[in-house]
Scaffold this motif. Structure first.
Motif, PDB file in Angstrom:
ATOM      1  N   THR A 128     -50.464  36.976  17.403  1.00 49.40           N
ATOM      2  CA  THR A 128     -50.267  35.812  18.268  1.00 49.40           C
ATOM      3  C   THR A 128     -50.330  34.517  17.476  1.00 49.40           C
ATOM      4  OG1 THR A 128     -51.203  37.003  20.166  1.00 49.40           O
ATOM      5  CG2 THR A 128     -51.141  34.593  20.308  1.00 49.40           C
ATOM      6  N   LEU A 129     -51.331  34.379  16.642  1.00 49.31           N
ATOM      7  CA  LEU A 129     -51.494  33.164  15.847  1.00 49.31           C
ATOM      8  C   LEU A 129     -50.318  32.960  14.902  1.00 49.31           C
ATOM      9  CD1 LEU A 129     -53.368  30.813  14.880  1.00 49.31           C
ATOM     10  CD2 LEU A 129     -54.243  32.411  13.177  1.00 49.31           C
ATOM     11  N   HIS A 130     -49.901  34.022  14.226  1.00 52.09           N
ATOM     12  CA  HIS A 130     -48.869  33.878  13.205  1.00 52.09           C
ATOM     13  C   HIS A 130     -47.516  33.552  13.831  1.00 52.09           C
ATOM     14  CE1 HIS A 130     -47.373  34.093   9.208  1.00 52.09           C
ATOM     15  NE2 HIS A 130     -46.552  35.103   9.447  1.00 52.09           N
ATOM     16  N   LEU A 131     -47.176  34.218  14.914  1.00 54.13           N
ATOM     17  CA  LEU A 131     -45.890  33.929  15.554  1.00 54.13           C
ATOM     18  C   LEU A 131     -45.856  32.532  16.152  1.00 54.13           C
ATOM     19  CD1 LEU A 131     -44.951  37.323  17.252  1.00 54.13           C
ATOM     20  CD2 LEU A 131     -43.956  36.286  15.206  1.00 54.13           C
ATOM     21  N   ASP A 132     -46.985  32.100  16.726  1.00 53.34           N
ATOM     22  CA  ASP A 132     -47.044  30.727  17.246  1.00 53.34           C
ATOM     23  C   ASP A 132     -46.852  29.727  16.119  1.00 53.34           C
ATOM     24  OD1 ASP A 132     -47.361  31.442  19.840  1.00 53.34           O
ATOM     25  OD2 ASP A 132     -49.496  30.983  19.976  1.00 53.34           O
ATOM     26  N   TYR A 133     -47.467  29.995  14.985  1.00 55.86           N
ATOM     27  CA  TYR A 133     -47.355  29.093  13.838  1.00 55.86           C
ATOM     28  C   TYR A 133     -45.907  29.008  13.356  1.00 55.86           C
ATOM     29  CZ  TYR A 133     -48.107  27.397   9.043  1.00 55.86           C
ATOM     30  OH  TYR A 133     -48.060  26.703   7.857  1.00 55.86           O
ATOM     31  N   LEU A 134     -45.258  30.163  13.206  1.00 57.78           N
ATOM     32  CA  LEU A 134     -43.892  30.163  12.696  1.00 57.78           C
ATOM     33  C   LEU A 134     -42.912  29.581  13.705  1.00 57.78           C
ATOM     34  CD1 LEU A 134     -43.750  33.650  10.930  1.00 57.78           C
ATOM     35  CD2 LEU A 134     -44.130  31.412   9.886  1.00 57.78           C
ATOM     36  N   ARG A 135     -43.063  29.949  14.954  1.00 56.68           N
ATOM     37  CA  ARG A 135     -42.089  29.495  15.960  1.00 56.68           C
ATOM     38  C   ARG A 135     -42.300  28.019  16.326  1.00 56.68           C
ATOM     39  NH1 ARG A 135     -42.080  35.031  18.554  1.00 56.68           N
ATOM     40  NH2 ARG A 135     -39.961  35.787  18.194  1.00 56.68           N
ATOM     41  N   LYS A 136     -43.542  27.646  16.582  1.00 56.19           N
ATOM     42  CA  LYS A 136     -43.787  26.303  17.114  1.00 56.19           C
ATOM     43  C   LYS A 136     -43.871  25.244  16.023  1.00 56.19           C
ATOM     44  CE  LYS A 136     -45.909  28.037  21.343  1.00 56.19           C
ATOM     45  NZ  LYS A 136     -47.136  28.133  22.175  1.00 56.19           N
ATOM     46  N   MET A 137     -44.371  25.622  14.857  1.00 54.59           N
ATOM     47  CA  MET A 137     -44.451  24.639  13.781  1.00 54.59           C
ATOM     48  C   MET A 137     -43.143  24.600  12.994  1.00 54.59           C
ATOM     49  SD  MET A 137     -47.427  23.403  14.280  1.00 54.59           S
ATOM     50  CE  MET A 137     -49.047  23.792  14.932  1.00 54.59           C
TER      51      MET A 137
END
Length: 648
Positions: free
Chosen positions: A495-504
């Motif tokens: 969850t953390l990694h995908l949020d980081y890649l997608r949202k940032m």
């Protein structure tokens, strides 16, 4: 049919020479007049036979032994490699095939570039003429050198060809120069396309560079004079050792080549790396909090809490005593705390930014303030830890939380519009691949996956240099603390990694004010906390222009920015005692990095002293030094703790 003349056998005795007497012809001769008798002349002495051509000297005993040794070693090397490859194939046989034959979506990018070139035959013809011209210049120079009209080329500045053997030997010099001409031409051709999407072109450029780097003559035994010299000097032993290294790396990667970058057995966490004295004063499911021993009689009243990236482990800031930032900060009179993140496993798959804010940043801040009995603290965020800290400061600003007096960012990004080549790995095609990979691993990204991505960003330095040294030259990997740390990767929650890649990276949501964390959409411009930004001139992970844009995103804060020499790690970990590199300062923060650089002042050596002066001014009065064993939080164990020792 005429008879074939009889040929005497080779071992037949030679016939005696025939004396002149009766004529061989059948016709009679006319009688001759009588003549006085004279003594018959003696037979001429036999003509000496020509001396035989000297035969090639047979190899002496030493040469024969060397040739035998070389032959045996080449056979051993071949058998070692074949056995290792066969073992790797067996170990991979029962594993699922790759999720996609083109996980980085290179095919469509290259198709777009090639279609653009095909639509402009004039440009393609011009490029071909340019390549032909370069080759003609190369051959002309080679001919002049062969005729003695031109001296040998100077050793190359390219690290792959820096050995003099590449320029001293005409054959290898031509090979090197023709490769460089072709690689430069091919990369330039792809870069010249201007009518495709910039990110598509950049993807094509990146993978064309990977391809041309892979085909360097330095990467092959037969075309690498340095490796061939080692082979000859060791009678093949270098290649045997190289194939043993190759087999060991395949075994270490469980059938997948995992190139060793350091002598991993030489280092042990807590023994010769991560040795700064201190105590773990808090532990929960997400982090251990380490308080380091005082190195001075007095310390600043405001403590300092460091949030390192969770992609790597915190001891990049505490490698050896000579280059330990943690020891150096303690020696400057600061009370130093570090958040040592857990190496997450499948039970943390659902953890996201909210968890790392509430259970990470806020809890660590609370515990530091409790341990020091202080109302305020200063913080540091390094890399992705800085991205989280920037979002946390915006969240604090929205809640009127002023517990952080000042914050420092090391190589941290918040505006991802110009985030460098890592943007190439964040399109939806690749993110779907990453998501499937994490699902297959139980909800975490394996540490090796992130390491491979970072290595690809600097393939010549982090892949091919070790390929040549370890396998072609047969050298043992170096005992290098930084590379040991670099290979000590951690896992990341899905969850953390995908949020980081997608949202940032994908949406640049944090700078746009569209990123939600802790139940709020946060606005960086609302942060009033004084900030110190450090960027590195050669950073390939957090490019200096991206960091500069991030600094300007905190438009409501008093921002100080320093640009350091070197890259993502060496630019940060550069103690003053090393007397290396340089740094630039400029009190202003104009619209662009170019303007900032134009007005910046260059200073030799490390930026640490400049930062320490800034930090001292924001750290309160001097007080008696704090003892980690005498605070309200009871010590749990000695630094560096347990979490940092968990391997992926």
């Amino acid at each position: 049919m005429a008879k074939r003349p009889t040929v005497p056998p080779a071992d037949a005795a030679p016939r005696a020479p025939r004396r002149s007497g009766r004529p061989t012809s059948a016709r009679p001769r006319a009688p001759k007049a009588a003549s006085p008798k004279v003594a018959a002349p003696e037979s001429p002495p036999p003509r000496p036979e020509p001396a035989p051509e000297p035969a090639a000297a047979a190899p002496g005993p030493d040469q024969r032994e060397m040739l035998e040794t070389l032959s045996l070693n080449l056979a051993r090397a071949a058998m070692t490699a074949q056995a290792a490859i066969a073992e790797a194939a067996l170990s991979q046989a029962d594993r699922p095939a790759a999720l996609s034959p083109d996980p980085f979506n290179v095919g469509p990018a290259m198709t777009s570039v090639m279609s653009s070139l095909a639509a402009r035959p004039d440009r393609l013809f011009s490029a071909q003429a340019d390549l032909f011209s370069r080759y003609m210049d190369l051959w002309a120079s080679t001919a002049r050198r062969a005729a003695g009209e031109e001296p040998a080329a100077a050793p190359s500045k390219d690290k792959r060809f820096k050995d003099p053997a590449w320029s001293e030997n005409p054959m290898f010099d031509v090979m090197r120069q023709s490769y460089l001409v072709t690689a430069d031409w091919m990369n330039g051709l792809v870069s010249s396309v201007d009518d495709v999407d910039p990110r598509t072109r950049r993807r094509a450029e990146f993978f064309t560079k990977l391809l041309t780097d892979a085909f360097s003559p330095s990467n092959f035994l037969a075309s690498n004079p340095v490796a061939l010299k080692a082979l000859a000097e060791t009678n093949g032993e270098s290649l045997v050792k190289g194939m043993q290294n190759f087999a060991a790396d395949l075994e270490r990667g469980h059938g997948k080549l995992k190139i060793s970058q350091a002598d991993y057995g030489h280092f042990e966490i807590g023994r010769n790396v991560a040795t700064a004295p201190g105590k773990v004063v808090w532990r929960d499911e997400l982090f251990e909090l380490i308080q380091y021993d005082a190195a001075t009689d007095k310390q600043r009243a405001v403590p300092l809490l460091i949030f390192p990236p969770w992609i790597n482990k915190f001891y990049i800031l505490d490698l050896q005593p000579a280059n330990s930032m943690i020891r150096w900060l303690s020696a400057q009179g600061f009370t130093v705390f570090v958040c040592s993140w857990v190496n997450p496993d499948q039970d943390k798959a659902g953890f996201g930014f909210d968890d790392y804010l509430e259970k990470g940043v806020y809890r660590a801040v609370e515990k530091v303030l409790a341990q020091t009995r202080s109302k305020h603290l200063n913080t540091v965020g390094y890399c992705i830890g800085g991205t989280l800290m920037g979002a946390a400061l915006a969240h604090m600003a929205a809640k009127k939380d002023d517990r952080v007096s000042a914050n420092t960012f090391f190589a941290a990004q918040h505006d991802f519009a110009e985030a460098g080549d890592l943007l190439l790995f964040t399109d939806e095609h690749w993110l779907n691949e990453v998501e499937q990979q994490m699902d297959a691993a139980g909800g975490v990204l394996p540490g090796a996956a992130m390491a491979e991505t970072f290595n690809a960003l600097r393939a010549n330095d982090l892949i091919w240099s070790f390929f040549v040294s370890n396998y072609l030259m047969g050298k043992a990997p170096p005992a290098f603390d930084l590379l040991f740390w670099n290979a000590d990767q951690t896992r990341m929650p899905k969850t953390l990694h995908l949020d980081y890649l997608r949202k940032m990276y994908g949406q640049n949501a944090l700078t746009k004010g569209e990123f939600e964390i802790g139940g709020l959409k946060v606005d960086l411009s609302k942060v009033k906390t004084p900030l110190y930004f450090q960027a590195s001139r050669e950073d390939h992970i957090a490019p200096m222009n991206s960091v500069y844009r991030s600094a300007r995103a905190f438009s409501g804060a008093d921002v100080t920015l320093t640009l350091a020499g070197s890259g993502h790690i060496a630019g940060v970990v550069n103690p003053p005692s090393a007397n290396k590199y340089q740094h630039w300062t400029n009190a202003a923060l104009p619209a662009s990095l170019a303007e900032w650089q134009a007005g910046a002042v260059e200073h030799p050596g490390s930026w640490w002293n400049h930062w320490a002066d800034w930090l001292h001014a924001k750290s309160g009065d001097w007080i008696p030094a704090r003892d980690p064993e005498k605070g309200p939080l009871p010590p749990l164990e000695a630094a560096p703790g347990s979490y940092v020792k968990v391997k992926s």
